[in-house]
Write a protein that holds these residues in place. Structure first.
Motif, mmCIF file in Angstrom:
data_model
loop_
_atom_site.group_PDB
_atom_site.id
_atom_site.type_symbol
_atom_site.label_atom_id
_atom_site.label_comp_id
_atom_site.label_asym_id
_atom_site.label_seq_id
_atom_site.Cartn_x
_atom_site.Cartn_y
_atom_site.Cartn_z
ATOM 1 N N LEU A 229 -6.205 -6.882 -7.275
ATOM 2 C CA LEU A 229 -7.441 -6.740 -6.510
ATOM 3 C C LEU A 229 -8.640 -6.400 -7.386
ATOM 4 C CD1 LEU A 229 -5.975 -4.709 -3.510
ATOM 5 C CD2 LEU A 229 -6.661 -7.100 -3.485
ATOM 6 N N GLY A 230 -8.380 -5.752 -8.541
ATOM 7 C CA GLY A 230 -9.477 -5.369 -9.428
ATOM 8 C C GLY A 230 -10.262 -4.198 -8.872
ATOM 9 N N ASP A 231 -11.490 -4.025 -9.396
ATOM 10 C CA ASP A 231 -12.286 -2.849 -9.026
ATOM 11 C C ASP A 231 -12.961 -2.980 -7.669
ATOM 12 O OD1 ASP A 231 -11.591 -1.879 -11.467
ATOM 13 O OD2 ASP A 231 -13.406 -2.631 -12.471
ATOM 14 N N SER A 232 -12.991 -4.191 -7.134
ATOM 15 C CA SER A 232 -13.744 -4.381 -5.887
ATOM 16 C C SER A 232 -13.080 -3.680 -4.699
ATOM 17 C CB SER A 232 -13.905 -5.871 -5.587
ATOM 18 O OG SER A 232 -12.626 -6.463 -5.493
ATOM 19 N N VAL A 233 -11.793 -3.364 -4.844
ATOM 20 C CA VAL A 233 -11.100 -2.677 -3.747
ATOM 21 C C VAL A 233 -10.751 -1.258 -4.179
ATOM 22 C CG1 VAL A 233 -9.047 -2.670 -2.280
ATOM 23 C CG2 VAL A 233 -10.179 -4.826 -2.811
ATOM 24 N N SER A 234 -11.156 -0.301 -3.344
ATOM 25 C CA SER A 234 -10.911 1.094 -3.718
ATOM 26 C C SER A 234 -10.038 1.798 -2.688
ATOM 27 C CB SER A 234 -12.249 1.817 -3.848
ATOM 28 O OG SER A 234 -12.918 1.705 -2.616
ATOM 29 N N GLY A 235 -9.561 2.975 -3.083
ATOM 30 C CA GLY A 235 -8.809 3.838 -2.159
ATOM 31 C C GLY A 235 -7.511 3.233 -1.675
ATOM 32 N N LEU A 236 -6.787 2.563 -2.587
ATOM 33 C CA LEU A 236 -5.546 1.892 -2.192
ATOM 34 C C LEU A 236 -4.470 2.919 -1.824
ATOM 35 C CD1 LEU A 236 -5.215 -1.169 -2.180
ATOM 36 C CD2 LEU A 236 -3.949 -0.982 -4.321
ATOM 37 N N THR A 237 -3.936 2.821 -0.597
ATOM 38 C CA THR A 237 -2.859 3.737 -0.200
ATOM 39 C C THR A 237 -1.703 2.932 0.376
ATOM 40 O OG1 THR A 237 -3.911 3.957 1.937
ATOM 41 C CG2 THR A 237 -4.320 5.725 0.371
ATOM 42 N N GLN A 238 -0.514 3.515 0.305
ATOM 43 C CA GLN A 238 0.657 2.794 0.800
ATOM 44 C C GLN A 238 0.732 2.873 2.328
ATOM 45 O OE1 GLN A 238 4.404 3.929 -0.990
ATOM 46 N NE2 GLN A 238 5.495 2.236 -0.029
ATOM 47 N N ALA A 239 0.974 1.741 2.954
ATOM 48 C CA ALA A 239 1.146 1.700 4.410
ATOM 49 C C ALA A 239 2.631 1.477 4.700
ATOM 50 C CB ALA A 239 0.297 0.596 5.007
ATOM 51 N N GLU A 240 2.940 1.300 5.977
ATOM 52 C CA GLU A 240 4.322 1.054 6.405
ATOM 53 C C GLU A 240 4.883 -0.199 5.723
ATOM 54 O OE1 GLU A 240 7.306 2.317 9.092
ATOM 55 O OE2 GLU A 240 5.251 2.982 9.441
ATOM 56 N N ASP A 241 6.105 -0.141 5.193
ATOM 57 C CA ASP A 241 6.724 -1.311 4.550
ATOM 58 C C ASP A 241 6.933 -2.434 5.552
ATOM 59 O OD1 ASP A 241 6.923 0.302 2.399
ATOM 60 O OD2 ASP A 241 9.114 0.242 2.214
ATOM 61 N N MET A 242 6.981 -3.663 5.036
ATOM 62 C CA MET A 242 7.346 -4.792 5.899
ATOM 63 C C MET A 242 8.745 -5.243 5.480
ATOM 64 S SD MET A 242 5.556 -8.504 6.354
ATOM 65 C CE MET A 242 6.252 -9.289 4.914
ATOM 66 N N ASN A 243 9.734 -5.027 6.358
ATOM 67 C CA ASN A 243 11.116 -5.347 5.989
ATOM 68 C C ASN A 243 11.611 -6.600 6.687
ATOM 69 O OD1 ASN A 243 11.550 -3.103 4.245
ATOM 70 N ND2 ASN A 243 11.500 -1.827 6.080
ATOM 71 N N GLY A 244 10.911 -7.674 6.461
ATOM 72 C CA GLY A 244 11.290 -8.908 7.134
ATOM 73 C C GLY A 244 12.047 -9.845 6.224
ATOM 74 N N THR A 245 11.778 -11.154 6.371
ATOM 75 C CA THR A 245 12.434 -12.180 5.570
ATOM 76 C C THR A 245 12.240 -11.902 4.080
ATOM 77 O OG1 THR A 245 11.419 -13.588 7.240
ATOM 78 C CG2 THR A 245 12.740 -14.694 5.575
ATOM 79 N N PRO A 247 11.070 -8.763 2.065
ATOM 80 C CA PRO A 247 10.642 -7.364 2.165
ATOM 81 C C PRO A 247 9.490 -7.043 1.194
ATOM 82 C CG PRO A 247 13.024 -7.525 2.082
ATOM 83 C CD PRO A 247 12.488 -8.879 1.736
ATOM 84 N N CYS A 248 8.510 -6.318 1.714
ATOM 85 C CA CYS A 248 7.319 -6.025 0.915
ATOM 86 C C CYS A 248 6.890 -4.572 1.051
ATOM 87 C CB CYS A 248 6.141 -6.866 1.414
ATOM 88 S SG CYS A 248 6.225 -8.582 0.984
ATOM 89 N N TYR A 249 6.245 -4.080 -0.030
ATOM 90 C CA TYR A 249 5.464 -2.842 0.071
ATOM 91 C C TYR A 249 4.086 -3.281 0.528
ATOM 92 C CZ TYR A 249 9.029 -0.875 -3.054
ATOM 93 O OH TYR A 249 10.201 -0.468 -3.621
ATOM 94 N N VAL A 250 3.494 -2.489 1.438
ATOM 95 C CA VAL A 250 2.169 -2.863 1.923
ATOM 96 C C VAL A 250 1.183 -1.779 1.506
ATOM 97 C CG1 VAL A 250 0.822 -3.487 3.969
ATOM 98 C CG2 VAL A 250 3.266 -3.987 3.898
#
Lengths: 445, 224
Positions: A229-245, A247-250
């Motif tokens: 994302l680079g510097d244009s996006v700030s305050g990145l925090t972990q949300a609920e995981d997606m455990n589907g086909t 699986p991802c960290y969100v």
């Protein structure tokens, strides 16, 4: 004075009487109407149930005919007939108020029976001979349908043809269509169909090919997300995981006032989605020149992010963005299975979203075979009424889970734009797509 | 007596004048064309420039260059090319002309609009991702062997969505629902292939509760 009071009282009684009678009449009318409506709805359910009983029985007969048949034409005729009939059964069963536990496995089985028969008929049409395995499978299929037809008929007789025999709380319904337990019906009534085609187990449980094996921790994934994302996006925090086909960290962050979501695969640490939630956006098609600029922006951006060189396919324009379909290239051959979608903000020229699901599901180091059919040979197959405007060598995915090297002819039939795909090895028509120009951009169907 | 009649005529004239002024104002408020100027014209020019139809300066004056740009934009977007920014062109340009515009079915395909109605009925007020997720479940069902194969058949499948029974499916969706429907149609699936969702506070259905949850968004658990 007394007379007047008496008269008033009488009038009051009459008024009350009229109101009560009126209410009773209204109530009777409402209840008659609702009974009629209920009967109409029940009649619809009843018809669906009768149709299922009859259609499964007909399906059983057709399967028997398939076992009797011995020529390709007859096989194709009955297989396509079975496919059509499974569609009718599916429509009837989904119209009934039946529990998910009953309806889902039944619908799935019927859909697979149809899809298997359709794919088998397509194989026969392309010159393949029906194999012993297929004959064995058709035989088991016939047995399973016979059993189902017999049980449904018995149920029909027991309930006097009442659809409620298949209703929500009916134990019989579960027994009839699903068996007492999931294991029982899969072993007993529903046979496991093995085929390569739509809705087959291998297609529905397809694993991603382009992610690799490396497991990523949430911290590693967050670093990946911030890098992307680079510097244009700030305050990145972990949300609920997606455990589907896949699986991802969100992770969620902010780009100015907009909420940004990014999905990093737990295996491989790849960006599956990046999405910016924008409050406002206009939905209009830009000028051709501007569209070309936006394509360049999208292409350069994916190249910066490490994806292979791409060619632009079609685009949709909505919410202030151009959603551009990019097709990765290998030796100048377009790899349609690996399609990447990029969302470019038309006002700021920034890429504000990506969808790489197709890419990571399909992308792998491919050794592409050479075309054995020449462009002219392929062109000879194309409908002569078409006005061909362009030819490209491409790889297309098909619903049998295979990829086909084809010549893609961009053409016009009067004012209709279309794409015709001719197999570059067998010189047969593999697919036809019609291009639709809508208010939001272009679609292929 | 005469005085009263004069007053009556004056009053009538005044009312007519007011009606005239109001109607004139409202006409001016709903369209911009050659000769118009001001902040709205600047907005129009900015949008036309971003979308590649206008090369002149953003000066807020609706001149011949702006008029030509509007006509080009209209031709490219299936609107009658009259060079006037009326309600249809303004909506396409995303510019509000006084009164707020509500979403209409006209700008979307029937599939997008039906999905938007499901989203609006089921999840208005939920986070945006949750709204896209509802549409994604419908689309995942269309792709699945266990469910019907069109959006309408999935949505109207008996007992599948409670909003069909309670009539909320017929509410007019807002812009957010339409946007979420389009995002889902374009492939955004925050649920990772979910086929079901339920509100854990309201569900006692053991069949649903036994399914592995792929995602929790707002009030809804999504599962496969």
């Amino acid at each position: 004075m007394k007379d007047i009071r008496e008269r008033n009282r009488k009038i009051m009684y009459i008024v009350i009487g009229v109101i009560i009678v009126g209410l009773i009449i209204a109530l009777v009318i409402v209840s008659i109407n609702s009974t009629i409506k209920e009967r109409m709805i029940n009649a619809q359910y009843q018809r669906s149930f009768e149709d299922i009983v009859k259609d499964i029985d007909t399906l059983d007969t057709k399967m028997t005919k398939l076992l009797v048949a011995n020529t390709d034409d007859t096989y194709v005729m009955y297989l396509m007939d079975v496919w059509r009939q499974t569609g009718d059964i599916e429509a009837s069963i989904t119209a009934l108020p039946v529990k998910n536990e009953v309806i889902l496995p039944f619908t799935q089985y019927i859909t697979r029976v149809g899809a298997y028969c359709k794919s088998l008929s397509q194989r026969i049409l392309s010159g393949e001979k029906i194999s012993d395995d297929d004959m064995g499978q058709l035989k088991s299929l016939k047995d399973s349908l016979s059993k189902m037809a017999a049980e449904l008929k018995e149920r029909w007789a027991q309930t006097g043809g009442n659809y409620e025999g298949l209703m929500d709380d009916s134990e019989i319904a579960t027994e009839t269509l699903a068996g007492d337990s999931a294991d029982q019906y899969t072993d007993d009534m529903y046979i496991k169909l093995i085929y390569d085609g739509p809705f087959s187990e291998s297609m529905e449980n397809k694993e991603p090919l382009g992610l690799g094996n490396e497991a990523f921790s949430a911290d590693q994934a967050k670093t990946k997300a911030q890098e992307f994302l680079g510097d244009s996006v700030s305050g990145l925090t972990q949300a609920e995981d997606m455990n589907g086909t896949i699986p991802c960290y969100v992770f969620e962050g902010a780009a100015g006032e907009n909420l940004v979501s990014i999905y990093i695969t737990k295996t491989g640490g790849k960006v599956l989605y990046y999405n910016t939630e924008r409050e406002w956006g206009m939905s209009a098609v830009p000028s051709d020149q501007r569209y070309d600029e936006l394509i360049e922006i999208a292409k350069n951006w994916v190249s910066e992010k490490g994806f292979p060189e791409c060619s632009a396919s079609y685009a949709q324009f909505y919410n202030g963005c151009a959603v551009i379909n990019l097709v990765p290239l290998q030796d100048e051959i377009k790899l349609y299975p690996d399609l990447i979608k990029v969302c470019v903000d038309i006002e700021t020229n920034e890429a504000v979203g990506i969808d790489t699901r197709n890419y990571y599901m399909s992308h792998t180091d491919r050794t592409l075979d050479k075309a054995t059919v020449t462009e002219d040979q392929a062109k000879a197959i194309v409908n002569p009424n078409l006005q061909i405007t362009d030819v490209k060598l491409v790889l297309i995915p098909k619903d049998d889970n295979k990829e086909y090297l084809c010549y893609e002819f961009s053409a016009k039939l009067d004012s209709t734009d279309c794409l015709v795909y001719i197999n570059a090895k067998t010189c047969t028509e593999e697919n036809i797509l019609i291009i639709k120009h809508t208010n939001d951009g272009t679609l292929t169907q | 007596m005469k005085k009263r009649r004069i007053t009556k005529y004056m009053l009538l004239a005044l009312i007519l004048a007011i009606i005239f002024v109001i109607s004139a104002c409202s006409v001016a408020a709903v369209s911009y064309s050659y000769g118009s100027s001001g902040q709205k014209v600047k907005e129009i020019q900015t949008r036309l420039k971003s979308w590649g139809f206008y090369n002149g300066s953003i000066d807020g004056v609706f001149g011949s260059a702006t008029s030509a740009a509007v006509k080009w934009f209209q031709r490219n977007n299936g609107i009658t090319a009259d060079g006037v920014v009326g309600s249809v062109t303004a909506e396409k340009l995303g510019i509000a002309l006084g009164s707020s515009s509500s979403s209409s079915a006209s700008g979307s395909t029937s599939d997008v609009y039906l999905l938007a109605r499901v989203i609006y009925g089921e999840a208005r007020g939920e986070p945006y991702k949750g709204q896209v997720a509802i549409a994604a479940v419908v689309l995942n069902r269309v792709e699945s062997s266990s469910f019907p194969n069109t959006i309408a058949k999935v949505v109207y499948q008996n007992g599948a969505f409670s909003i069909v029974a309670d009539g909320q499916i017929n509410l007019t969706p807002d812009d957010t629902a339409i946007r979420a429907a389009k995002d889902a149609m374009n492939g955004y699936d925050p649920t990772g292939g979910a086929l079901f969702y339920y509100n854990p506070k309201k569900t006692t259905n053991a069949y649903m509760l036994a399914k592995p949850v792929t995602l929790v968004i707002g009030e809804h658990n999504f599962c496969r």
